[in-house]
Design a protein around this motif. Structure first.
Motif: not given
Lengths: 111, 150
Positions: B18-19, B22-23, B72-73, B148, B150
């Motif tokens: 996910t991270a 997103v990035l 994000l959600f 999440l 992190l």
């Protein structure tokens, strides 16, 4: 309700900042001359220009770009690097043929 | 023991993927928008019909940012992963078509996030991202959500 994850929000902010910091640089079109000319290999597979952009340290997609539609190459060039030898040899973008290229390209000052 | 290790690896996988996406999509999406003229030029260099280009120039970065926003959600994370996977499959299919010489010429690969990579290297990176997205999707049931940390 699920808690919003602020670590991901940080990644978003970081990503936007990095994207802005690394945004592609391109000289303003107002400061650039735009040239267009037609020059293709006889078999139509390769496109040539009258200037060795790679040898000049230009980066394709940044310093110049080519649009191969209808055998027409349009590129944005820095006028300080303008070439003046219209009768000179053809140089290359990707490779140089030893023979078999169409030597009838017209160099047109567009802008 | 082995299943415990496997379980903890997979527990790490979803937040990591996910991270990562997103990035990746926030960076590539906004980078394209910040240099929209350049991105349009890059698309003009590609062997695609030119009447598509204004739509693609806005469409691709918008879709990338939208996919990142979905990630994000928790409620929309699965949709985000599916969107990310779809985008990666489209990009990878295009690269594969170039490498298989489906088009008349091989355009430069200079417009993306990895400007210095060749098309072959691009293909491997994309395939790796597709595998990660698939693993995250397989591991994540529809009703659950990620916690999440992190």
């Amino acid at each position: 309700m699920k808690k919003f994850n602020f670590a991901l929000l940080f990644l978003v902010v970081f990503g936007i900042a990095a994207a802005y910091a690394n945004k592609p640089l391109r000289p303003s079109p107002k400061e650039m001359h735009v040239y267009a000319f037609q020059c293709m290999s006889t078999d139509g597979s390769k496109m040539y220009i009258l200037f060795d952009c790679t040898a000049e340290g230009w980066t394709q997609g940044i310093d110049y770009s080519c649009d191969a539609t209808n055998n027409l190459c349009t590129f944005y060039g820095d006028p300080t690097r303008e070439h003046s030898d219209l009768a000179g040899d053809f140089f290359y973008v990707w490779d140089v043929p030893h023979a078999g290229f169409l030597n009838t390209g017209n160099f047109i000052f567009v802008n | 023991m082995a299943s415990k290790v496997k379980g903890s690896l997979f527990a790490f996988l979803n937040p990591f993927v996910t991270a990562l996406f997103v990035l990746l999509f926030i960076y590539t999406g906004f980078n394209k928008l910040f240099g929209l003229n350049n991105f349009t030029d890059t698309l003009m260099n590609q062997p695609i019909p030119h009447f598509f280009i204004p739509f693609l120039a806005w469409g691709f970065p918008s879709l990338e940012i939208l996919a990142a926003a979905c990630l994000l959600f928790p409620r929309t994370r699965r949709l985000g992963l599916l969107s990310a996977l779809t985008l990666m499959v489209i990009f990878t299919g295009y690269i594969a078509a170039i490498l298989l010489h489906f088009f008349r010429r091989v355009p430069c690969s200079c417009g993306g996030i990895f400007r210095t990579l060749s098309w072959q290297q691009h293909l491997w990176v994309n395939l790796g991202l597709i595998v990660l997205a698939l693993l995250a999707l397989i591991r994540k049931p529809v009703s659950s959500s990620l916690n999440l940390s992190l």
